[in-house]
Motif scaffolding. Structure first.
Motif, short mmCIF file in Angstrom:
data_model
loop_
_atom_site.label_atom_id
_atom_site.label_comp_id
_atom_site.label_asym_id
_atom_site.label_seq_id
_atom_site.Cartn_x
_atom_site.Cartn_y
_atom_site.Cartn_z
N ASN A 27 0.81 -1.19 0.06
CA ASN A 27 -0.02 0.07 0.08
C ASN A 27 0.93 1.38 -0.10
OD1 ASN A 27 -1.44 2.05 1.39
ND2 ASN A 27 -3.25 0.79 0.95
N ILE A 28 1.88 1.30 0.81
CA ILE A 28 2.65 2.43 0.90
C ILE A 28 3.56 2.61 -0.30
CG2 ILE A 28 4.73 3.28 2.05
CD1 ILE A 28 3.87 2.10 4.53
N THR A 29 4.21 1.76 -0.86
CA THR A 29 4.83 1.61 -2.15
C THR A 29 3.93 2.15 -3.18
OG1 THR A 29 6.29 -0.11 -0.88
CG2 THR A 29 6.53 0.29 -3.26
N ALA A 30 2.95 1.55 -3.39
CA ALA A 30 1.92 1.83 -4.53
C ALA A 30 1.40 3.31 -4.50
CB ALA A 30 0.84 0.87 -4.51
N ALA A 31 1.21 3.83 -3.21
CA ALA A 31 0.76 5.18 -2.98
C ALA A 31 1.95 5.85 -3.61
CB ALA A 31 0.13 5.46 -1.61
N CYS A 32 3.21 5.76 -2.76
CA CYS A 32 4.24 6.41 -3.09
C CYS A 32 4.54 6.52 -4.81
CB CYS A 32 5.33 6.29 -2.18
SG CYS A 32 5.24 6.48 -0.62
N ASN A 33 4.35 5.59 -5.36
CA ASN A 33 4.69 5.66 -6.88
C ASN A 33 3.66 6.30 -7.43
OD1 ASN A 33 5.88 4.43 -9.25
ND2 ASN A 33 4.52 2.99 -9.42
N TYR A 34 2.55 6.43 -7.05
CA TYR A 34 1.43 7.19 -7.48
C TYR A 34 1.81 8.93 -7.36
CZ TYR A 34 -2.95 9.99 -7.49
OH TYR A 34 -3.88 10.85 -7.92
N ALA A 35 2.15 9.22 -5.99
CA ALA A 35 2.38 10.34 -5.70
C ALA A 35 3.65 11.01 -6.47
CB ALA A 35 2.46 10.26 -3.96
N ALA A 36 4.64 10.15 -6.52
CA ALA A 36 5.85 10.64 -7.35
C ALA A 36 5.35 10.88 -8.71
CB ALA A 36 6.67 9.37 -7.47
N LYS A 37 4.55 10.07 -9.34
CA LYS A 37 3.89 10.52 -10.84
C LYS A 37 3.28 11.65 -10.85
CE LYS A 37 5.80 6.45 -12.66
NZ LYS A 37 6.76 6.11 -11.74
N ARG A 38 2.41 11.97 -9.88
CA ARG A 38 1.45 12.86 -9.97
C ARG A 38 1.94 14.16 -9.44
NH1 ARG A 38 -4.94 13.19 -9.74
NH2 ARG A 38 -5.05 15.42 -9.76
N TYR A 39 2.76 14.12 -8.40
CA TYR A 39 3.22 15.28 -7.43
C TYR A 39 4.77 15.50 -7.16
CZ TYR A 39 -1.82 14.89 -6.05
OH TYR A 39 -2.87 14.92 -6.00
N GLY A 40 5.45 14.49 -7.86
CA GLY A 40 6.81 14.57 -7.55
C GLY A 40 7.41 13.68 -6.59
N SER A 41 6.67 13.53 -5.40
CA SER A 41 7.06 12.89 -4.32
C SER A 41 5.95 12.84 -3.37
CB SER A 41 8.11 13.18 -3.67
OG SER A 41 8.51 12.69 -2.31
N ILE A 42 5.71 11.78 -2.55
CA ILE A 42 4.79 11.72 -1.30
C ILE A 42 5.17 13.04 -0.50
CG2 ILE A 42 6.17 9.98 0.30
CD1 ILE A 42 2.35 9.92 -0.29
N ASP A 43 6.36 13.34 -0.38
CA ASP A 43 6.74 14.60 0.27
C ASP A 43 6.19 15.85 0.03
OD1 ASP A 43 8.61 12.74 1.69
OD2 ASP A 43 10.38 13.51 0.57
N ASN A 44 5.46 15.94 -1.26
CA ASN A 44 4.65 17.02 -1.80
C ASN A 44 3.32 16.95 -1.32
OD1 ASN A 44 7.35 18.27 -2.84
ND2 ASN A 44 7.09 16.98 -4.65
N VAL A 45 2.91 16.18 -0.82
CA VAL A 45 1.66 15.71 -0.44
C VAL A 45 1.15 16.21 0.97
CG1 VAL A 45 -0.41 13.90 -0.46
CG2 VAL A 45 1.23 13.65 -2.10
N PHE A 46 0.12 17.12 1.06
CA PHE A 46 -0.11 17.71 2.34
C PHE A 46 -1.65 17.48 2.49
CE2 PHE A 46 3.85 19.30 1.39
CZ PHE A 46 4.52 19.20 2.65
N GLY A 47 -2.41 16.82 1.68
CA GLY A 47 -3.95 16.66 1.86
C GLY A 47 -4.21 15.50 0.99
N ALA A 48 -5.56 15.33 1.01
CA ALA A 48 -6.05 14.28 0.16
C ALA A 48 -5.38 14.37 -1.37
CB ALA A 48 -7.77 14.36 0.03
N TYR A 49 -5.25 13.25 -1.71
CA TYR A 49 -4.65 13.15 -3.21
C TYR A 49 -5.20 12.33 -3.87
CZ TYR A 49 -2.31 9.19 -0.95
OH TYR A 49 -1.77 8.00 -0.58
#
Length: 159
Positions: free
Chosen positions: A137-159
């Motif tokens: 779950n973590i790895t897939a979500a981070c993969n998605y966040a990387a493609k959409r936002y550049g990194s999970i580090d750039n996510v600060f709310g619902a994504y």
């Protein structure tokens, strides 16, 4: 024992008695003990993931980061942790049955509240195909966040 040493010892015991039991317990090893030994704690069994990480939120994040490093998926421990706590409070079996995704029949699931289509599209090879598996779950979500936002580090709310 010389008289002067006896008076110091008696004075120490009187002081400890006045100070209370907490101080006496702390000071007892100093009086008359030449060596100390602690009781050996009972052995505890720590559950681990198949990869050998602790089967805890900390272990799941660390295992995910190791996989992410191999696959060049950006993200940090703090970025993942912050989002996990916001999304699921660290519960790998969390499911959202009230938002728009749930109303559409595809509820968000797991630590990072991923919907099935996103999990399937961004699943990372080498991880489980179970959306509730914390590392997958973590790895897939981070993969998605990387493609959409550049990194999970750039996510600060619902994504």
């Amino acid at each position: 024992m010389p008289a002067a040493a006896q008076r110091r010892t008696n004075r120490l015991f009187r002081t400890l008695a006045v100070a209370g039991t907490g101080a006496a317990v702390l000071a007892l090893p100093l009086v008359g003990a030449t060596s100390a030994s602690a009781a050996t704690p009972a052995a505890t069994t720590v559950s681990t993931t198949p990869a050998g990480y602790p089967n805890t939120l900390d272990g799941w994040i660390r295992e995910s980061l190791a996989i992410m490093k191999e696959k060049a998926i950006p993200g940090t421990y703090n970025g993942i942790y912050r989002n996990v706590i916001r999304e699921s409070s660290g519960n790998p079996k969390a499911i959202n049955l009230w938002d728009s995704n749930a109303a559409a029949g595809i509820p968000s699931k797991g630590l990072l509240q991923v919907i099935d289509p996103t999990f399937n599209a961004y699943h990372v090879a080498g991880t489980s195909f179970d959306i509730y598996d914390p590392v997958a779950n973590i790895t897939a979500a981070c993969n998605y966040a990387a493609k959409r936002y550049g990194s999970i580090d750039n996510v600060f709310g619902a994504y």
